[in-house]
Design an enzyme around this catalytic site. Structure first.
Site, PDB file in Angstrom:
ATOM      1  N   SER A   1     -10.147  11.190   1.147  1.00 36.46           N
ATOM      2  CA  SER A   1     -11.389  10.523   0.745  1.00 36.46           C
ATOM      3  C   SER A   1     -11.557  10.570  -0.762  1.00 36.46           C
ATOM      4  O   SER A   1     -11.070  11.472  -1.420  1.00 36.46           O
ATOM      5  CB  SER A   1     -12.589  11.198   1.394  1.00 36.46           C
TER       6      SER A   1
ATOM      7  N   LYS B   1     -12.251  12.852   9.006  1.00 34.53           N
ATOM      8  CA  LYS B   1     -12.399  11.815   7.971  1.00 34.53           C
ATOM      9  C   LYS B   1     -13.271  10.666   8.486  1.00 34.53           C
ATOM     10  O   LYS B   1     -14.113  10.125   7.773  1.00 34.53           O
ATOM     11  CB  LYS B   1     -11.020  11.294   7.542  1.00 34.53           C
TER      12      LYS B   1
ATOM     13  N   HIS C   1     -16.804  11.770   8.497  1.00 37.48           N
ATOM     14  CA  HIS C   1     -17.202  11.746   7.080  1.00 37.48           C
ATOM     15  C   HIS C   1     -17.678  10.342   6.708  1.00 37.48           C
ATOM     16  O   HIS C   1     -18.734  10.156   6.114  1.00 37.48           O
ATOM     17  CB  HIS C   1     -16.023  12.175   6.201  1.00 37.48           C
ATOM     18  N   ASN C   2     -16.890   9.339   7.073  1.00 40.96           N
ATOM     19  CA  ASN C   2     -17.268   7.962   6.744  1.00 40.96           C
ATOM     20  C   ASN C   2     -18.540   7.542   7.480  1.00 40.96           C
ATOM     21  O   ASN C   2     -19.368   6.828   6.924  1.00 40.96           O
ATOM     22  CB  ASN C   2     -16.130   6.997   7.107  1.00 40.96           C
TER      23      ASN C   2
ATOM     24  N   GLU D   1     -21.356   8.916   5.699  1.00 43.73           N
ATOM     25  CA  GLU D   1     -21.504   8.104   4.475  1.00 43.73           C
ATOM     26  C   GLU D   1     -22.346   6.849   4.778  1.00 43.73           C
ATOM     27  O   GLU D   1     -23.262   6.517   4.023  1.00 43.73           O
ATOM     28  CB  GLU D   1     -20.095   7.735   4.003  1.00 43.73           C
TER      29      GLU D   1
HETATM   30  P1  NBP Z   1      -3.150  -1.346   1.421  1.00 45.78           P
HETATM   31  O1  NBP Z   1      -3.908  -0.890   2.592  1.00 45.78           O
HETATM   32  O2  NBP Z   1      -3.572  -2.592   0.738  1.00 45.78           O
HETATM   33  O3  NBP Z   1      -1.607  -1.504   1.852  1.00 45.78           O
HETATM   34  C1  NBP Z   1      -0.667  -2.007   0.957  1.00 45.78           C
HETATM   35  C2  NBP Z   1       0.612  -1.233   1.042  1.00 45.78           C
HETATM   36  O4  NBP Z   1       1.135  -1.269   2.384  1.00 45.78           O
HETATM   37  C3  NBP Z   1       1.680  -1.801   0.142  1.00 45.78           C
HETATM   38  O5  NBP Z   1       2.409  -0.741  -0.403  1.00 45.78           O
HETATM   39  C4  NBP Z   1       2.501  -2.618   1.120  1.00 45.78           C
HETATM   40  O6  NBP Z   1       3.811  -2.850   0.687  1.00 45.78           O
HETATM   41  C5  NBP Z   1       2.502  -1.705   2.302  1.00 45.78           C
HETATM   42  N1  NBP Z   1       2.947  -2.328   3.538  1.00 45.78           N
HETATM   43  C6  NBP Z   1       2.353  -3.240   4.332  1.00 45.78           C
HETATM   44 BR1  NBP Z   1       0.772  -4.055   3.964  1.00 45.78          BR
HETATM   45  N2  NBP Z   1       3.064  -3.555   5.409  1.00 45.78           N
HETATM   46  C7  NBP Z   1       4.172  -2.806   5.318  1.00 45.78           C
HETATM   47  C8  NBP Z   1       5.306  -2.681   6.144  1.00 45.78           C
HETATM   48  N3  NBP Z   1       5.413  -3.347   7.295  1.00 45.78           N
HETATM   49  N4  NBP Z   1       6.271  -1.844   5.735  1.00 45.78           N
HETATM   50  C9  NBP Z   1       6.177  -1.158   4.584  1.00 45.78           C
HETATM   51  N5  NBP Z   1       5.111  -1.229   3.774  1.00 45.78           N
HETATM   52  C10 NBP Z   1       4.120  -2.046   4.134  1.00 45.78           C
HETATM   53  O7  NBP Z   1      -3.030  -0.178   0.344  1.00 45.78           O
HETATM   54  P2  NBP Z   1      -4.168   0.790  -0.219  1.00 45.78           P
HETATM   55  O8  NBP Z   1      -5.419   0.040  -0.491  1.00 45.78           O
HETATM   56  O9  NBP Z   1      -3.536   1.549  -1.316  1.00 45.78           O
HETATM   57  O10 NBP Z   1      -4.459   1.770   1.002  1.00 45.78           O
HETATM   58  C11 NBP Z   1      -3.454   2.583   1.603  1.00 45.78           C
HETATM   59  C12 NBP Z   1      -4.070   3.337   2.770  1.00 45.78           C
HETATM   60  O11 NBP Z   1      -5.108   4.153   2.284  1.00 45.78           O
HETATM   61  C13 NBP Z   1      -4.706   2.459   3.844  1.00 45.78           C
HETATM   62  O12 NBP Z   1      -4.502   3.022   5.106  1.00 45.78           O
HETATM   63  C14 NBP Z   1      -6.165   2.463   3.537  1.00 45.78           C
HETATM   64  O13 NBP Z   1      -6.984   2.300   4.669  1.00 45.78           O
HETATM   65  C15 NBP Z   1      -6.320   3.816   2.938  1.00 45.78           C
HETATM   66  N6  NBP Z   1      -7.374   3.781   1.916  1.00 45.78           N
HETATM   67  C16 NBP Z   1      -8.092   4.850   1.736  1.00 45.78           C
HETATM   68  C17 NBP Z   1      -9.059   4.869   0.784  1.00 45.78           C
HETATM   69  C18 NBP Z   1      -9.807   6.093   0.625  1.00 45.78           C
HETATM   70  O14 NBP Z   1     -10.788   6.158  -0.076  1.00 45.78           O
HETATM   71  N7  NBP Z   1      -9.349   7.112   1.274  1.00 45.78           N
HETATM   72  C19 NBP Z   1      -9.326   3.800  -0.033  1.00 45.78           C
HETATM   73  C20 NBP Z   1      -8.588   2.729   0.136  1.00 45.78           C
HETATM   74  C21 NBP Z   1      -7.609   2.730   1.123  1.00 45.78           C
HETATM   75  P3  NBP Z   1       4.169  -4.203  -0.128  1.00 45.78           P
HETATM   76  O15 NBP Z   1       3.828  -3.913  -1.529  1.00 45.78           O
HETATM   77  O16 NBP Z   1       5.620  -4.368   0.103  1.00 45.78           O
HETATM   78  O17 NBP Z   1       3.349  -5.309   0.473  1.00 45.78           O
END
Ligand code: NBP
Length: 475
Positions: A128, A183, A186-187, A190
């Site tokens: 988070s 988690k 938590h959300n 939120e």
């Molecule tokens: P995204 O959720 O936008 O995912 C993009 C990434 O996934 C890229 O690296 C993309 O590779 C890869 N990808 C996909 Br789409 N399909 C794929 C596949 N079949 N094989 C391999 N790679 C693949 O990225 P993010 O926004 O950085 O979020 C990552 C995770 O973190 C998600 O689960 C999200 O829910 C979570 N998250 C959490 C928070 C938080 O506050 N904790 C915030 C935002 C996100 P590519 O570049 O080759 O397309």
């Protein structure tokens, strides 16, 4: 093999986590399906630490020290499954796959069981704090085996946010889906917190007529007291911001339809299955849905009238709202902890509630000063029947109740919706009622469905012969 840990998926979250590992002195392997992202990361930030970029996943895996630790930060759902399969094929027993995405805990349970068959550790981990948290220190909520945490724990704890007392905001919460479950709740909390703050704003703006710039000051003042929290701080920032294009408060030019990505909905869906009343989270989720229900809103807005009598806002109403907000917020947390406790019992997770509240103290969106008090409450009595039974919280909600009632009553008279405040107060009154109308409901159920009832004065199960002579039968 030189890398202490690896990150697969270098979009914003993965890149920032990889940089965070590197900045803490770990050698970090990095891989992204589209290699350009890996190159970009190394070009822009390669000097921040020791990165081992890989163009092929096999090279990435080969670069990891054993037991290998690969953290996945890709889109939740099918992408995560695809990457897990590819990694698992390249790994050996004892290695670890860590999923830091927002996975549903049931998926985490399924993946953990499947990988355990292959001798691999699967660590579903809540992360988070958004992009900034990932880079500067997130709150980290790992599930998974104790064995995996022995070598993985110190690495995650090093990059985690640190609470005011210096403790890392990361601890193993329990096996398989425990981390992702916590988690998710938590959300949910939120959502609830944001809804309550929204209601406080609405009452003071639309009800009392205080301008956003002045409310920004009010929220800043609140942030200096017991309500001190990231979300209150953010609220003051947003309310104090003027739109450059129109010169109006930004909050007045933003479309009033709240979005959601689904974790609030999951929390409520699972709470229904577990039978835990998380009314604060449910009302918050439904309030977002109502705001986005354009068809219904447009169809009703000119038809449904509001109060016909002018409402007198009580003296010191701003302070009343502050107290109502604090009390309602405590209820929301109490309900969220009940849900975690219920799931912990259902899935044998043995989650320590004090550890949950302790690790939410920094790095995450719901970080707040009062989490110190919640942590103390669970630490001094892990068997509290409800957070509201902790002496300090009993006192706070009891002291707040008159203000809370004035706020809910005034809101109803003024025609300003406060589902969060109202449902929290109803929950409080439900808990403190010695007798609830559930007795009547049991009578009704027995009448039409012979569902039977229990008596207050005798053991046993009873049914009244409603359609016959109405004598009572003991079953
Ligand atoms: P995204 O959720 O936008 O995912 C993009 C990434 O996934 C890229 O690296 C993309 O590779 C890869 N990808 C996909 Br789409 N399909 C794929 C596949 N079949 N094989 C391999 N790679 C693949 O990225 P993010 O926004 O950085 O979020 C990552 C995770 O973190 C998600 O689960 C999200 O829910 C979570 N998250 C959490 C928070 C938080 O506050 N904790 C915030 C935002 C996100 P590519 O570049 O080759 O397309």
């Amino acid at each position: 093999s030189t890398a202490d840990i690896g990150v697969v998926g270098l979009a914003v979250m993965g890149s920032n986590l990889a940089r965070n590992f590197a900045r803490h002195g770990f050698t970090v392997a990095v891989y992204n399906r589209t290699h350009a992202k890996t190159t970009e990361l190394i070009e822009a930030h390669g000097d921040e630490g020791d990165f081992v970029p890989a163009e092929e996943l096999a090279d990435f895996v080969a670069s990891l020290k054993r037991p290998r630790k690969a953290m996945i930060m890709v889109q939740a759902g099918n992408a995560t499954d695809a990457v897990i399969d590819q990694l698992a094929a390249l790994m050996e027993p004892g290695d670890m796959i860590i999923d830091g995405g927002n996975a549903h805990f049931e998926n985490t349970r399924r993946r953990e069981a499947a990988l355990r068959e292959k001798g691999l550790h699967f660590v579903g981990t809540g992360v988070s704090g958004g992009e900034e948290g990932a880079l500067l220190g997130p709150a980290i909520m790992p599930g998974g085996s104790e064995e995996s945490y022995e070598t993985l724990g110190p690495i995650l704890e090093a990059i985690a946010a640190k609470a005011p007392d210096g403790t890392p905001c990361c601890s193993r919460l329990g096996p398989d889906g425990a981390g992702h479950f916590v988690k998710m709740v938590h959300n949910g909390i939120e959502y609830s917190d944001m809804q309550l703050i929204g209601e406080a704003y609405d009452l003071l703006r639309r009800g009392v007529g205080i301008e956003p710039a002045d409310l920004a000051k009010t929220f800043s003042e609140w942030n200096a007291g017991e309500l001190d929290s990231y979300l209150i701080e953010v609220t003051a920032e947003v309310l104090g911001h003027t739109d450059a294009a129109t010169g109006k408060p930004l909050v007045d030019v933003i479309v009033d339809q709240a979005g959601q990505k689904g974790t609030g909905r999951w929390t409520v869906q699972i709470a229904l299955d577990l039978g835990v009343p998380v009314t604060g989270i449910a009302e918050a989720t439904f309030a977002r849905a109502l705001s986005s229900g354009v068809k219904q809103r447009e169809g009703a807005v000119d038809l449904l009238t509001g109060p016909t009598e002018k409402v007198q806002f009580p003296e010191h109403f701003v302070e009343d709202v502050r107290q109502a907000l604090y009390a309602s917020k405590i209820v929301a947390y109490a309900q969220g902890f009940d849900q975690i406790a219920a799931a912990s019992a259902e899935y044998d997770w043995n989650i320590d509630l004090g550890s949950c509240s302790a690790l939410w103290r920094a790095g995450c969106i719901i970080r707040a000063r009062f989490l110190d008090r919640i942590t103390e409450a669970w630490r001094s009595d892990p068997d509290l029947p409800t957070l509201l039974a902790a002496p300090e919280f009993t006192r706070i909600v009891t002291d707040a109740q008159d203000a809370w009632r004035r706020v809910v009553a005034t809101a109803a008279l003024a025609g300003i919706p406060t589902p969060g405040f109202s449902s929290a107060l109803a929950y409080y009154d439900g808990l403190r009622s010695r007798r609830l109308p559930a007795a009547l409901i049991q009578g009704q159920r027995d009448f039409f469905g012979a569902h039977t009832y229990k008596r207050v004065d005798r053991e046993g199960t009873f049914h009244t012969d409603w359609s016959g002579d109405r004598t009572e039968i003991e079953l």
